[in-house]
Design a protein around this motif. Structure first.
Motif, mmCIF file in Angstrom:
data_model
loop_
_atom_site.group_PDB
_atom_site.id
_atom_site.type_symbol
_atom_site.label_atom_id
_atom_site.label_comp_id
_atom_site.label_asym_id
_atom_site.label_seq_id
_atom_site.Cartn_x
_atom_site.Cartn_y
_atom_site.Cartn_z
ATOM 1 N N GLN A 4 0.801 -1.247 0.072
ATOM 2 C CA GLN A 4 0.089 -0.082 0.111
ATOM 3 C C GLN A 4 0.848 1.353 0.268
ATOM 4 N N LEU A 5 2.130 1.053 0.317
ATOM 5 C CA LEU A 5 3.105 2.266 0.467
ATOM 6 C C LEU A 5 3.619 2.372 -0.986
ATOM 7 N N CYS A 6 3.384 1.759 -1.929
ATOM 8 C CA CYS A 6 4.032 1.834 -3.222
ATOM 9 C C CYS A 6 3.783 3.224 -4.059
ATOM 10 N N PRO A 7 4.971 3.691 -4.436
ATOM 11 C CA PRO A 7 4.715 4.958 -5.169
ATOM 12 C C PRO A 7 3.814 4.740 -6.520
ATOM 13 N N SER A 8 3.181 5.914 -6.872
ATOM 14 C CA SER A 8 2.806 6.119 -7.969
ATOM 15 C C SER A 8 3.735 5.582 -9.442
ATOM 16 N N SER A 9 3.047 5.062 -10.430
ATOM 17 C CA SER A 9 3.633 4.661 -11.495
ATOM 18 C C SER A 9 4.638 5.778 -12.052
ATOM 19 N N SER A 10 4.237 6.863 -11.958
ATOM 20 C CA SER A 10 5.306 7.878 -12.435
ATOM 21 C C SER A 10 6.536 8.014 -11.690
ATOM 22 N N GLU A 11 6.508 7.841 -10.308
ATOM 23 C CA GLU A 11 7.749 7.774 -9.398
ATOM 24 C C GLU A 11 8.478 6.612 -9.419
ATOM 25 N N ARG A 12 8.030 5.435 -10.076
ATOM 26 C CA ARG A 12 8.927 4.129 -9.879
ATOM 27 C C ARG A 12 8.977 3.682 -11.264
ATOM 28 N N ASP A 13 9.908 2.846 -11.552
ATOM 29 C CA ASP A 13 10.299 2.301 -13.032
ATOM 30 C C ASP A 13 10.307 0.713 -12.852
ATOM 31 N N GLY A 14 9.449 0.307 -13.764
ATOM 32 C CA GLY A 14 9.908 -1.231 -14.063
ATOM 33 C C GLY A 14 8.376 -1.944 -12.907
ATOM 34 N N VAL A 15 8.661 -3.373 -13.275
ATOM 35 C CA VAL A 15 7.409 -3.877 -12.523
ATOM 36 C C VAL A 15 7.902 -4.418 -11.138
ATOM 37 N N LEU A 16 7.156 -4.148 -10.162
ATOM 38 C CA LEU A 16 7.292 -4.653 -8.932
ATOM 39 C C LEU A 16 7.349 -6.087 -8.553
ATOM 40 N N ALA A 17 8.313 -6.424 -7.717
ATOM 41 C CA ALA A 17 8.547 -7.836 -7.339
ATOM 42 C C ALA A 17 7.521 -8.404 -6.720
ATOM 43 N N LEU A 18 6.969 -7.466 -5.972
ATOM 44 C CA LEU A 18 5.706 -7.881 -5.229
ATOM 45 C C LEU A 18 4.263 -7.750 -5.762
ATOM 46 N N GLU A 19 4.491 -7.435 -7.095
ATOM 47 C CA GLU A 19 3.129 -7.265 -7.760
ATOM 48 C C GLU A 19 2.185 -8.516 -7.521
ATOM 49 N N SER A 20 2.526 -9.580 -7.554
ATOM 50 C CA SER A 20 1.515 -10.716 -7.431
ATOM 51 C C SER A 20 2.127 -11.682 -6.268
ATOM 52 N N PHE A 21 2.386 -10.927 -5.261
ATOM 53 C CA PHE A 21 2.828 -11.835 -4.162
ATOM 54 C C PHE A 21 2.094 -12.808 -3.718
ATOM 55 N N HIS A 22 0.580 -12.458 -3.455
ATOM 56 C CA HIS A 22 -0.581 -13.192 -3.112
ATOM 57 C C HIS A 22 -0.457 -14.744 -3.463
ATOM 58 N N ARG A 23 -0.031 -15.020 -4.886
ATOM 59 C CA ARG A 23 0.034 -16.368 -5.141
ATOM 60 C C ARG A 23 0.714 -17.289 -4.606
ATOM 61 N N TRP A 24 1.940 -16.615 -3.756
ATOM 62 C CA TRP A 24 2.638 -17.511 -2.957
ATOM 63 C C TRP A 24 2.078 -17.899 -1.632
ATOM 64 N N PHE A 25 0.915 -17.553 -1.225
ATOM 65 C CA PHE A 25 -0.010 -17.681 -0.057
ATOM 66 C C PHE A 25 -1.064 -18.711 -0.451
ATOM 67 N N GLN A 26 -1.047 -19.030 -1.821
ATOM 68 C CA GLN A 26 -2.560 -19.598 -2.046
ATOM 69 C C GLN A 26 -2.495 -20.875 -1.321
ATOM 70 N N PRO A 27 -1.454 -22.037 -1.003
ATOM 71 C CA PRO A 27 -1.659 -23.015 -0.278
ATOM 72 C C PRO A 27 -2.057 -22.892 1.124
ATOM 73 N N ALA A 28 -1.895 -21.646 1.824
ATOM 74 C CA ALA A 28 -2.335 -21.392 2.939
ATOM 75 C C ALA A 28 -3.670 -20.904 3.186
ATOM 76 N N ILE A 29 -4.394 -20.719 2.047
ATOM 77 C CA ILE A 29 -5.891 -20.289 2.479
ATOM 78 C C ILE A 29 -6.719 -21.020 3.228
ATOM 79 N N PRO A 30 -6.830 -22.556 2.834
ATOM 80 C CA PRO A 30 -7.638 -23.366 3.431
ATOM 81 C C PRO A 30 -7.270 -23.432 5.124
ATOM 82 N N SER A 31 -6.133 -23.275 5.548
ATOM 83 C CA SER A 31 -5.736 -23.424 6.756
ATOM 84 C C SER A 31 -6.199 -21.853 7.472
ATOM 85 N N TRP A 32 -5.937 -20.901 6.628
ATOM 86 C CA TRP A 32 -6.788 -19.442 6.978
ATOM 87 C C TRP A 32 -8.276 -19.658 7.484
#
Length: 986
Positions: free
Chosen positions: A568-596
């Motif tokens: 949520q602290l990510c700067p606007s697209s005009s202030e950053r360059d390229g794709v962020l590494a955390l762009e789709s970080f939620h996919r790393w947590f998919q196996p944990a959804i049933p446990s949650w």
């Protein structure tokens, strides 16, 4: 001399590593720590014992051979200055006395007066043209004090310098022709032996040259000029004119003087002869100290300044204060005397101050703002040619050293300038200002031409420092015990620290760097840190795998929520360059959804069970009629909704399935709660003999269920179904969300409604017994009791019970209870009225009871509304009771009134109308018909036949015209059956 940072190809390894990390993708980042930048070793501000002894000796020599009057803010007593030097150099008393004795035995210096004749103004014009050709003769008269004491009472004498000072000690300025405001700006060094018996003399003369009469007449302009020609003719040729003089006692001068002095006349004629601007400085030549004989004056002064400033800073630190750059009067006096006696220029003093301060700043703690004054002075007075090669090299080295040290501080600004210290932002801002000012200097550009631009160097330092800070934090959070749970906690703490740092960068540091260097720190720091975080998080989730335990699921959920906060602290697209590494970080947590989801349900279920078990089924207050478990359940459901909002899964289709699961679990918990709370009520009421207490508990249970229904009804807003519907509109079939989520919700609400109605019906059953009992007693009371008094027990019973229920039930359930009781009461009244049809007294009592019950259940608008009271059963019962309670005369009256009303409402027909009374006799199986009256009958023919539409099987009837009962005979007429009255037809 350039530093390592001066050339891009010579950047230290940590700068190259920072650039590499910034450009790499997450999959390319390596685990090993990057090479840490070598710490900048500041130059030492300490001297060897031999150097310190030489500097101390020179300082003592300066104080002992002090010249001139003290400055206004300087220390007068030599003893005080000597004590200060002893303290500043940390010299023991015995050693101090020995050094002092050695200095006293040294040869005295040669005392000199450095006199600068700057200019004069308003002097006399001695030439025919009205101007003069002035020059000055100056020197020092030794052995005799200046006569007259003060300048205003000096003895005026002719040709003082020529007559009193030897020619070889007399100095002469250049001649400035034809002016009354000459400018010389010439400096002379005048030696003297004893300052107390020496005086400075300056004579100003007008040069007289031999000119022809023709030349003088050519310059003639007025009568005054003509008189001057005659005067010149009487004096000797080549004799100069006296313009005035200045005589000063040396002991009255300060070490440095810069004043305008009035020119004194030799006679009273022309007393105002103008003024002369003179500068004086009392200096030493051939000082006998070892430092003065072996080192340049500039170097000795630099070392003395460095030693005294170091002492000043240390003294402030010992007193827990920060040095603000102001020297004590003792230090200022010593340094002023030393610089003056050694005849150091302002430029060299500023340069010495810069070198000393810049070195000390790298080893001692004091504000960097102290460096601004020497920087400004050097820039103002900078002339490269006045420096020797070794001085240029020393100054360049100081620039490079301070730049490298400043960049090292900027690289570590998070620890060097912590926000826990209030003045940290101001100190960093001051450092940046010093570096910016230094790099803008002409001296810096000339001496360090190959240095990269300061914004580039600072940017590289910030990038490197951010990476180093990350790895330091990672080491700080390294768990003591190895394990996935411990690793997850360490990673969570690391991400939380990063979020805190980014908040500080965004709110404080970014503004400082942007104002000073137009560098945006926050986007750069976010870009660097998110790559590093992404790599660690991805590695951690991969190591956890698909089999997620409840404990690990909780750890991953906290990490997921923290990463969402980071994104949520990510700067606007005009202030950053390229794709962020955390762009789709939620996919790393998919196996944990049933446990949650399972964890959320399990925790909520445990809280519900614990809340019910602790509930005593007592209302919370007069206005809050539900118990503690309903409050706990509302909080539990709010926590489930909060968890769903925290999760806020980005993938629309998966988000829909997660929401379905949340709604399903919430509805299931609601039904489980109903079962548990009823069981709790049975448990508490099983040992209760007081039925009122049991009823009270049942009321609380019903209220709890009603409160639960209100909470469940808020699920669409709490889980943002509308926003979810917009998100899943492209991936789900139309109406699927309505058919799934709303169907679950309506099913749960229906189940809760059934439970509530069951509870209310149970309460109603308890009251129905009492109502039926009182109604039965109502008709059995003796006849002497008035009907109004007979219904009092019933009304008191209802007043007590309904007031109790109104107090303990919420409005919705109380209204439902009233509806059930009203229906039951009408049924009981109807049954009793049917059994008491023959008793007019009982019917009258029941009629009055119905009227009062209607008023009671309406309760002046607070109970049931009129449309709910006036049902068909009520209206029928009311009508029957009125008839049963009426007398025979009243019934007859009502009957005939009704018949009259009926006749008045009957519509006239073409063939007239008849009134017939008919009764069927079962025993005879015959219909007995009586014709009561007829009106508007039409005659059909002359024999007065009457057409009556009746069946062919009619028997006896009354003939309307004659109003007698007779026998009617069936016959036909024109093919239509009718009855014929024998009497009417003859």
């Amino acid at each position: 001399m350039a530093t390592l940072l001066s050339h891009p190809q010579q950047r230290p390894p940590f700068l190259r590593q920072a650039i590499k990390i910034r450009r790499q993708r997450v999959k390319d980042l390596q685990d090993p720590l990057p090479q840490t930048a070598p710490e900048i070793q500041p130059p030492s501000h300490h001297f060897s014992p031999e150097q310190r002894a030489q500097i101390y000796e020179d300082a003592l020599y300066t104080v002992l051979h002090r010249l001139g009057q003290p400055e206004p803010n300087h220390v007068t007593e030599a003893s005080e200055l000597l004590r200060y030097l002893q303290e500043a150099f940390h010299v023991e008393p015995e050693e101090h006395q020995q050094a002092l004795q050695r200095v006293r035995e040294l040869e005295k210096p040669t005392f000199c007066l450095k006199a600068t004749v700057k200019q004069a103004k308003g002097i006399l014009g001695k030439d025919v043209s009205g101007f003069s050709d002035p020059y000055c003769l100056l020197g020092i008269e030794q052995g005799v004090g200046a006569p007259g004491g003060s300048p205003g009472s000096r003895r005026r004498q002719k040709a003082v310098v020529k007559h009193t000072i030897p020619e070889e000690q007399t100095h002469r300025t250049q001649v400035v022709t034809q002016t009354l405001n000459p400018v010389w700006d010439e400096t002379f060094i005048l030696e003297f032996e004893d300052i107390t018996n020496s005086s400075f003399h300056l004579d100003m003369w007008d040069l007289d040259t031999v000119e022809s009469v023709r030349q003088k007449l050519g310059e003639l302009t007025d009568l005054h000029g003509l008189r001057r020609i005659f005067k010149e003719a009487r004096k000797d040729k080549g004799q100069d004119d006296f313009l005035g003089n200045v005589v000063l006692r040396l002991q009255d001068l300060r070490c440095r003087e810069d004043q305008w002095y009035p020119l004194e006349p030799r006679t009273e004629t022309y007393p105002d002869r103008g003024q002369c601007h003179l500068q004086f400085q009392l200096i030493h030549k051939r000082r006998a100290t070892l430092a003065s004989r072996s080192q340049p004056s500039y170097t000795v002064h630099l070392h003395l300044l460095q030693q005294l400033v170091s002492h000043e800073v240390t003294q402030h630190q010992a007193g827990s204060t920060s040095w603000d750059g102001s020297l004590s009067p003792q230090a200022a006096t010593v340094l002023f005397l030393h610089a003056t006696q050694k005849d150091l220029s302002d430029f060299h003093q500023s340069m010495a101050q810069w070198l000393a301060y810049s070195r000390l700043y790298q080893s001692l703690e004091f504000p960097s703002s102290c460096l601004l004054h020497p920087i400004t002075s050097i820039e103002y007075q900078w002339i490269q040619g006045r420096l020797k090669a070794e001085q240029e090299e020393e100054l360049a080295a100081s620039f490079s050293s301070l730049l490298a040290y400043g960049l090292s501080l900027i690289r570590r600004f998070r620890s060097v300038f912590p926000l826990s210290v209030s003045d940290s932002p101001a100190r960093l801002q001051s450092l940046l200002r010093v570096l910016v000012q230094m790099c803008k200097m002409k001296a810096f550009r000339e001496l360090c031409p190959n240095t990269a631009p300061l914004p580039q160097l600072v940017t590289e330092a910030l990038q490197t420092g951010t990476t180093e800070w990350f790895h330091l934090k990672q080491q700080h959070h390294q768990p003591m015990m190895q394990g996935m749970l411990e690793a997850g906690k360490a990673l969570l703490g690391l991400v939380q620290d990063i979020i805190g740092d980014l908040h500080q960068c965004q709110r404080t540091w970014d503004k400082i760097f942007h104002n000073a260097l137009k560098i945006h720190l926050f986007p750069m720091a976010f870009r660097e840190l998110q790559w590093l975080v992404a790599k660690r998080v991805q590695d951690h989730t991969t190591a956890v795998g698909d089999a997620v335990s409840p404990e690990m699921g909780e750890s991953l959920f906290q990490l997921y929520i923290t990463l969402k906060e980071l994104c949520q602290l990510c700067p606007s697209s005009s202030e950053r360059d390229g794709v962020l590494a955390l762009e789709s970080f939620h996919r790393w947590f998919q196996p944990a959804i049933p446990s949650w989801l399972q964890k959320t349900y399990s925790v909520a279920l445990a809280r519900v069970q614990r809340a019910v078990q602790m509930d005593e089924l007592v209302p919370l207050g007069e206005l809050t009629k539900h118990s503690t478990s309903a409050v706990d359940l509302s909080t539990c459901f709010a926590q489930i909704s909060h968890t769903a909002r925290q999760l806020d899964w980005p993938d629309p289709e998966e988000a829909f399935m997660i929401t379905v699961k949340f709604v399903e679990d919430t509805c299931r918990l609601a039904l489980v709660y109903c079962s548990l709370i009823k069981a709790r009520a049975r448990e508490l009421s099983s040992g209760q003999k007081d039925q009122a207490q049991a009823a009270n508990m049942l009321c609380v249970v019903v209220n709890d269920m009603e409160q639960l229904r209100l909470v469940i009804g808020k699920l669409p807003a709490q889980l943002a179904w509308e926003a979810l519907e917009h998100r899943v509109g492209a991936v789900l079939e139309q109406g699927q969300l309505q058919n799934t989520l709303h169907a679950q919700l309506q099913s749960a609400l229906a189940g809760l409604g059934h439970e509530i109605r069951t509870g209310v019906h149970t309460l109603a059953e308890q009251l129905e017994v009492g109502i039926a009992k009182h109604i039965q007693k109502l008709v059995g009371i003796r006849e002497s009791v008035l009907p109004e008094d007979a219904i009092l027990p019933l009304m008191k019973f209802l007043e007590v019970e309904l007031c109790y229920m109104n107090t303990n039930l919420v409005q919705e359930n109380f209204s439902s209870l009233l509806t059930l009781l009203w229906t039951h009461t009408l049924t009981v009244l109807e049954e009793v009225a049917a059994s008491q049809r023959s008793s007019s007294l009982a019917s009258k009592r029941l009629k009055i009871a119905l009227q009062n019950l209607e008023i009671c259940f309406h309760a002046e608008g607070c109970g049931l509304p009129p449309e709910a009271l006036h049902t068909a059963t009520f209206q029928a019962l009311q009508r029957n009771l009125e008839l049963q309670a009426a007398s025979s005369r009243e019934l007859i009256r009502r009957y005939f009134c009704g018949r009259i009303q009926q006749q008045s409402e009957t519509i006239s027909e073409e063939l007239g109308a008849v009134t017939v009374k008919a009764s069927y006799r079962t025993s005879e199986q015959k219909l007995h018909v009586e014709l009561l009256s007829a009106s508007s009958l039409l005659p059909l023919d002359s024999n007065a036949w009457c057409l009556l539409s009746c069946a062919a099987s009619l028997g006896h009837a009354s003939c309307s015209p004659c109003w007698t009962t007779t026998h009617w005979g069936p016959t036909t007429w024109k093919g239509r059956p009718f009855c014929r009255c024998v009497r009417c037809t003859g």
